[in-house]
Design a protein around this motif. Structure first.
Motif, short mmCIF file in Angstrom:
data_model
loop_
_atom_site.label_atom_id
_atom_site.label_comp_id
_atom_site.label_asym_id
_atom_site.label_seq_id
_atom_site.Cartn_x
_atom_site.Cartn_y
_atom_site.Cartn_z
N LEU A 18 0.92 -1.08 0.04
CA LEU A 18 0.08 -0.03 -0.04
C LEU A 18 0.90 1.27 -0.09
O LEU A 18 0.64 2.31 -0.73
CB LEU A 18 -0.89 -0.14 1.31
N ALA A 19 2.26 1.19 0.74
CA ALA A 19 2.97 2.39 0.68
C ALA A 19 3.48 2.69 -0.90
O ALA A 19 3.50 4.00 -1.11
CB ALA A 19 4.15 1.93 1.87
N ASP A 20 3.74 1.68 -1.31
CA ASP A 20 4.20 1.73 -2.77
C ASP A 20 2.96 2.51 -3.73
O ASP A 20 3.57 2.99 -4.77
CB ASP A 20 4.49 0.43 -3.19
N GLU A 21 1.92 2.22 -3.64
CA GLU A 21 0.99 2.53 -4.13
C GLU A 21 0.29 4.07 -3.80
O GLU A 21 0.11 5.07 -4.61
CB GLU A 21 -0.63 1.85 -3.99
N ILE A 22 0.34 4.27 -2.49
CA ILE A 22 -0.35 5.73 -2.09
C ILE A 22 0.80 6.44 -1.51
O ILE A 22 0.35 7.81 -1.09
CB ILE A 22 -1.66 5.64 -1.24
N GLY A 23 2.01 6.08 -1.16
CA GLY A 23 3.19 6.76 -0.36
C GLY A 23 3.10 6.44 1.06
O GLY A 23 2.00 6.39 1.55
N PHE A 24 4.19 6.37 1.39
CA PHE A 24 4.46 6.08 2.75
C PHE A 24 4.09 7.05 3.81
O PHE A 24 3.34 6.72 4.95
CB PHE A 24 6.15 5.73 3.07
N ASP A 25 3.97 8.15 3.35
CA ASP A 25 3.59 8.96 4.28
C ASP A 25 2.00 9.23 4.59
O ASP A 25 1.54 9.75 5.42
CB ASP A 25 4.14 10.57 3.96
N ASN A 26 1.34 8.68 3.49
CA ASN A 26 0.00 8.63 3.46
C ASN A 26 -0.66 7.16 4.05
O ASN A 26 -1.70 7.07 4.10
CB ASN A 26 -0.65 8.63 2.25
N LEU A 27 0.10 6.28 4.56
CA LEU A 27 -0.14 5.18 5.20
C LEU A 27 -0.67 5.33 6.36
O LEU A 27 -0.14 5.91 7.29
CB LEU A 27 1.21 4.28 5.29
N THR A 28 -1.84 4.84 6.53
CA THR A 28 -2.72 4.81 7.98
C THR A 28 -3.03 3.49 8.06
O THR A 28 -3.50 2.44 7.41
CB THR A 28 -3.92 5.91 7.87
N PRO A 97 8.44 3.01 -4.54
CA PRO A 97 8.58 4.15 -4.19
C PRO A 97 8.37 4.57 -2.70
O PRO A 97 9.11 5.16 -1.71
CB PRO A 97 7.97 5.10 -4.82
N GLY A 98 7.26 3.76 -2.03
CA GLY A 98 6.80 3.87 -0.73
C GLY A 98 7.66 3.18 0.35
O GLY A 98 8.22 3.91 1.28
N ARG A 99 8.20 1.99 -0.14
CA ARG A 99 9.40 1.35 0.71
C ARG A 99 10.41 1.90 0.60
O ARG A 99 11.10 1.83 1.78
CB ARG A 99 9.44 -0.35 0.08
#
Length: 197
Positions: A18-28, A97-99
């Motif tokens: 999910l971090a790769d899809e939406i960005g690590f900073d947006n991970l909730t 990218p998120g990872r």
């Protein structure tokens, strides 16, 4: 319908994807719960809080990055090793990218020591052996390489090179050639002498 079989490992892997899809900073936790088809509170059976989950993703990313770098370095030395190591780093950042962002997450001291980060540092030092760097030059070179890789990758990820016609791959090759040249032709003498000329 809730998906069964949630484990800390599955939770971490789902969070990484999910971090790769939406960005690590947006991970909730809510976003991960939705992805898994469960209610938010059910995640707390496996993790204490959002920070712990982000730390788990960071540790996974560091492990994957170290594995990719290790595979790239196998059987290589000198500039060939430098280029392979750098390309593994850049390729990982592009593919995940998120990872990649997670790999920069600040870990507590114990987690950092038990992570793959020391292994990455050891691999960097191993590839630098071909350049015969004494200390403290070797430590400086480890920092030099990682800051160059991270700076280039970070600028590339936000479109920092898109305003010129020069291909980013060509500039990357130029950067790696320059790193190799700098390492092979490092100045000698105490650092203070180098600054004052």
């Amino acid at each position: 319908m809730a998906r069964l079989g949630i484990t800390p490992e599955r939770l971490t892997r789902t969070a990484a994807e999910l971090a790769d899809e939406i960005g690590f900073d947006n991970l909730t936790l809510s976003a991960i719960a939705r992805r898994l088809g469960v209610k938010d509170p059910s995640l707390y059976a496996h993790i204490r809080n959002a920070r712990e989950l982000k730390m788990r993703v960071a540790l996974l990313a560091l492990e994957e990055l170290a594995d990719a770098a290790g595979a790239a370095l196998a059987g290589r030395a000198g500039k060939d090793a430098l280029v392979a190591f750098a390309n593994a780093y850049r390729d990982y950042a592009k593919a995940h990218p998120g990872r990649y962002t997670a790999a920069q997450f600040e870990l507590d001291k114990e987690a950092a020591l038990n992570s793959a980060a020391p292994r990455q540092s050891q691999m960097t030092r191993a590839l630098l052996r071909a350049y015969n760097l004494p200390e403290p030059d070797e430590t400086d070179a480890v920092r030099f390489l990682h800051s160059t890789f991270h700076g280039y990758v970070s600028l590339e990820r936000v479109g920092g090179f898109s305003h010129t016609p020069r291909d980013a791959d060509a500039s990357w090759a130029y950067a790696l050639d320059s790193l190799d040249f700098a390492l092979r032709n490092r100045p000698t003498g105490p650092p203070a002498d180098r600054l004052t000329g």
